[in-house]
Design an enzyme around this catalytic site. Structure first.
Site, PDB file in Angstrom:
ATOM      1  N   ALA A  12       0.827  -1.206   0.000  1.00 15.31           N
ATOM      2  CA  ALA A  12       0.000   0.000   0.000  1.00 15.31           C
ATOM      3  C   ALA A  12       0.863   1.259   0.000  1.00 15.31           C
ATOM      4  CB  ALA A  12      -0.930  -0.001   1.207  1.00 15.31           C
ATOM      5  N   ARG A 105       5.518 -11.950  -3.485  1.00 15.13           N
ATOM      6  CA  ARG A 105       5.339 -10.645  -2.848  1.00 15.13           C
ATOM      7  C   ARG A 105       6.620  -9.808  -2.899  1.00 15.13           C
ATOM      8  NH1 ARG A 105       1.232  -8.780   0.661  1.00 15.13           N
ATOM      9  NH2 ARG A 105       0.221 -10.813   0.426  1.00 15.13           N
ATOM     10  N   TYR A 210      -0.441 -21.637  -6.380  1.00 14.41           N
ATOM     11  CA  TYR A 210      -0.285 -21.093  -7.729  1.00 14.41           C
ATOM     12  C   TYR A 210       1.198 -20.823  -7.966  1.00 14.41           C
ATOM     13  CZ  TYR A 210      -0.804 -17.004  -4.650  1.00 14.41           C
ATOM     14  OH  TYR A 210      -0.715 -16.117  -3.607  1.00 14.41           O
ATOM     15  N   ASP A 288      -4.302  -2.476   4.648  1.00 18.32           N
ATOM     16  CA  ASP A 288      -4.712  -3.196   5.854  1.00 18.32           C
ATOM     17  C   ASP A 288      -4.929  -2.274   7.043  1.00 18.32           C
ATOM     18  OD1 ASP A 288      -4.724  -5.597   4.580  1.00 18.32           O
ATOM     19  OD2 ASP A 288      -2.835  -6.320   5.401  1.00 18.32           O
TER      20      ASP A 288
END
Length: 398
Positions: A12, A105, A210, A288
């Site tokens: 973010a 990530r 995945y 978050d």
């Protein structure tokens, strides 16, 4: 122009910094960690976020390090039988003008950092509080230093210090924990032949996996009951025997996957109740810090990216329309516009994630069979237009 202080250098915060730089608005990012995080597993980036990352100039880099899965599959826990399959790949890009990615990530953080630059991010800065001055906010840190800014954005996660200044609430424990890890793709070739997001649904638990890192690794997240609440942490280690034991009796593919796991992390799952207001005065929340959601909709990172791009656009619109106004008024108008556009959408997704887990963890029986039938008939990707077709920047222009 207002100077923005961003607290937190996760997805973010870094997206917001990149978006502000794109709009020519100066900012500084304060991160409590001493150095960039090197941990983490995979994250799914849907078209509602990938189109925004492309606008930031990351299309080429994402195509190099991410994977574009061809489908999402739901399977039975015990034998791996296919329940439902929704096509992604080229069909997703045709419908929504942007791809669906799965990515490590750390690769996403690195890509965002390349747009920001190290001088903008100040590491080792743990925020303790903030106070209003006449036309700015003063941030105070544990090392005794302080910083002034026209606006403060809390991107500091589910236990946000900035959020605590806006509302006195607490994280809500879900009763679940998730084991996260990576497995070399060569160790589970049946999962590497065709890149896909695969979910096995079973009584009281589920597993999703995945490919990431250009297909070299398989990222997994295995959710199971956890009776004792602990601290939500990205770096808490998990025990391999606990992970394997939690999925004993599941399909052979699942057991092979968890048996090959490397560097397992065990993360307690918390969220918070939705907020009606995501800002106050010269402070705003994103990611978050604003709307922590359980990961049962794969939208946490996507909504953080939407928040960041929307807030940057609102600040730019406020500046363009309010030349000559004092910075205090400018900032207040911009954050109100941001809040109006974001609160209802993110609250809907928070509630949906809570509901999803009940449906995903049904015991075998009539309710499970009804769920499977509903999944098998709801595979048309166009049903997700409200989610994947949403343009967070465009909404700010309405």
């Amino acid at each position: 122009m207002p100077e923005v202080a961003i607290v937190g250098a996760g997805i973010a915060g870094l997206t917001l910094a990149a978006a502000l730089d794109r709009q020519g608005l100066p900012c500084t990012v304060f991160e409590q960690a001493a150095e960039p995080a090197g941990t983490g597993a995979g994250v799914q980036i849907a078209p509602n976020a990938s189109r925004l990352l492309h606008r930031l100039g990351l299309a080429r880099r994402l195509r190099e390090v991410a994977v574009r899965p061809v489908a999402t599959e739901f399977r039975r826990w015990s034998d791996g039988r296919l329940i439902a399959r929704t096509t992604l790949g080229a069909e997703c890009e045709r419908l929504y003008g942007a791809p669906y990615y799965t990515i490590h990530r750390a690769d996403l953080r690195d890509a965002l950092t390349s747009l920001v630059g190290d001088p903008v991010v100040c590491f080792g800065q743990r925020l303790t509080g903030a106070r209003d001055a006449s036309d700015h906010v003063v941030l105070e840190f544990t090392d005794g230093s302080s910083h002034q800014a026209r606006m403060v954005v809390g991107a500091d996660g589910i236990r946000s210090v900035v959020r605590a200044m806006l509302i006195a609430d607490q994280p809500v424990f879900s009763g679940l924990g998730v084991y996260r890890g990576l497995v070399p793709a060569a160790a589970v070739p049946e999962l590497a032949v065709e890149p896909a997001v695969r979910l096995w649904l079973g009584p009281g638990r589920h597993l999703v996996c995945y490919p990431v890192s250009a297909g070299r690794s398989i990222s997994f997240a295995a959710t199971a009951p956890c009776q004792t609440p602990g601290r939500e942490s990205w770096v808490a280690e998990g025990a391999a025997e606990d992970l394997v034991g939690a999925f004993t009796g599941w399909s052979q593919t699942v057991q092979r996957l968890v048996g090959c796991a490397q560097s397992i992390r065990h993360w307690m799952l918390y969220d918070r109740d939705p907020l009606r207001h995501l800002s106050m005065s010269r402070m705003a929340l994103i990611g978050d810090a604003a709307h922590p959601m359980l990961p049962f909709g794969a939208q946490g990172a996507n909504q953080a990216i939407e928040d960041a791009m929307a807030l940057a656009r609102c600040l730019t619109l406020g500046l363009a329309r309010s030349l000559g106004l004092r910075g205090t008024r400018l900032t207040a108008e911009a954050v109100r516009r941001y809040e109006t556009g974001r609160a209802a959408r993110t609250a809907r997704l928070q509630r949906q994630a809570r509901w999803n887990v009940r449906g995903m963890h049904l015991p075998d029986g009539a309710a499970q069979r009804s769920r499977d039938k509903a999944l098998s008939t709801g595979t048309d990707l166009r049903h997700l237009g409200w989610l994947y077709g949403y343009d967070a920047e465009g909404e700010c222009l309405r």
